[in-house]
Scaffold this motif. Sequence first.
Motif, short mmCIF file in Angstrom:
data_model
loop_
_atom_site.label_atom_id
_atom_site.label_comp_id
_atom_site.label_asym_id
_atom_site.label_seq_id
_atom_site.Cartn_x
_atom_site.Cartn_y
_atom_site.Cartn_z
N UNK A 100 -1.64 -51.76 -96.04
CA UNK A 100 -2.71 -51.69 -95.05
C UNK A 100 -2.41 -50.75 -93.90
N UNK A 101 -1.13 -50.61 -93.54
CA UNK A 101 -0.79 -49.72 -92.43
C UNK A 101 -0.25 -48.39 -92.93
N UNK A 102 0.85 -48.42 -93.70
CA UNK A 102 1.44 -47.18 -94.19
C UNK A 102 0.48 -46.46 -95.14
N UNK A 107 -3.31 -42.01 -96.28
CA UNK A 107 -4.66 -41.58 -96.65
C UNK A 107 -5.29 -40.74 -95.54
N UNK A 108 -5.13 -41.18 -94.29
CA UNK A 108 -5.65 -40.41 -93.16
C UNK A 108 -5.08 -39.00 -93.14
N UNK A 130 -13.85 -46.22 -92.85
CA UNK A 130 -12.79 -47.24 -92.95
C UNK A 130 -13.43 -48.62 -92.94
N UNK A 131 -13.21 -49.39 -94.00
CA UNK A 131 -13.83 -50.71 -94.15
C UNK A 131 -12.82 -51.78 -93.75
N UNK A 177 -4.47 -50.87 -88.87
CA UNK A 177 -5.10 -49.75 -89.58
C UNK A 177 -6.36 -49.29 -88.84
N UNK A 178 -7.11 -50.22 -88.26
CA UNK A 178 -8.29 -49.84 -87.47
C UNK A 178 -7.88 -48.95 -86.30
N UNK A 179 -6.80 -49.32 -85.63
CA UNK A 179 -6.33 -48.53 -84.48
C UNK A 179 -5.90 -47.13 -84.92
N UNK A 180 -5.23 -47.04 -86.07
CA UNK A 180 -4.83 -45.73 -86.57
C UNK A 180 -6.06 -44.85 -86.81
N UNK A 181 -7.05 -45.41 -87.47
CA UNK A 181 -8.25 -44.64 -87.80
C UNK A 181 -8.93 -44.12 -86.54
N UNK A 182 -9.08 -44.97 -85.54
CA UNK A 182 -9.73 -44.54 -84.31
C UNK A 182 -8.89 -43.51 -83.55
N UNK A 183 -7.56 -43.64 -83.65
CA UNK A 183 -6.69 -42.66 -82.99
C UNK A 183 -6.82 -41.28 -83.63
N UNK A 184 -7.07 -41.24 -84.94
CA UNK A 184 -7.23 -39.95 -85.63
C UNK A 184 -8.50 -39.25 -85.17
N UNK A 185 -9.51 -40.01 -84.78
CA UNK A 185 -10.71 -39.40 -84.18
C UNK A 185 -10.37 -38.86 -82.79
#
Length: 367
Positions: A100-102, A107-108, A130-131, A177-185
Amino acid sequence: MKILVTGGAGFIGSAVIRHILSNTQDSVINVDALTYAGNLESLPNADKSSRYCFEHVDICNRTELDRVFKTHMPDAVMHLAAESHVDRSITGPAEFIQTNIVGTYNLLEAAREYWNTLNDDDRKSFRFHHISTDEVYGDLLHPDEQEGNALGKELPLFTEQTSYAPSSPYSASKASSDHLVRAWLRTYGFPIIVTNCSNNYGPYHFPEKLIPLVILNALEGKELPIYGKGDQIRDWLYVEDHARALYKVVTEGVIGETYNIGGHNEKQNIEVVQTICNILDELVPKESNYSEQITFVTDRPGHDRRYAIDSSKMSKDLNWTPVETFETGLRKTIEWYLENQSWCQNVQDGSYQRERLGEINLPDIGE
């Protein structure tokens, strides 16, 4: 569009792919590691479609992800691959951290590197969806906990602005994982969208989860285990309604936005189980009632008492509402399991026989 779906052999991922192939002209690349909960039998006839391709790839394998992006050149990513069972995360959190994290990080980065190679028009139209889950929010006020001026007022719901407060290793890994996705934005300008959904149910659900486990145990005359008093409340969403919502988001959603998706069906766990028993009494009658098989067991550690989603943003912005009520969706689900016993047997390959998971001995540390 050409959509890359991770976890497409899983419960929700397979529903998304079935929806895309049946209701759109889009193509799908299904990327799945085929762990215990992923099964290609959940995609009957998909391999006969010229718009479908399967890649047996683990999202933790960056080299293989790079190959997949280079080979298929998708227009969008729908990221559903995840370890998702709370009980398993309690006794074995490492796999949840890894996938879920790595896995989400890999993927990102693979998607961002691919995105950077696109021309301006394709970069602008690309989406990384991201779901996630409502469990990242922790739990909400339960009716039993209302006191004073809270009495008589409507109970709170999860909104897109609700602060994160995950309770289990599973929900903590999804929050990460949600935090990672938003950080990539924020950092890279990578075009992401996030959705958080309530409890799903429906066909092709692996039988470690409450509804399929109860259906199958009931039919076999086994105990129907309910944690604690069974008063935990969940908002239930039929999986095909969720699939429609997810396709709406990836095709019409706004970059950087979060959308909460719920079924508008708050039910106590004991109520869910009793409803299943009542429908089975009607469809597969026997001498005694199925509810006599209900048994109460020790509660799950850190068990959240209530989840409930405010999905008004989905309704207002994307014109989505669930089609199924809990009653119609649950009846369809039970009928599907009755008609698909071979699928149920095939996915239980000997590694899991509906035994209880996540039971641990907690140390006594006082109040």
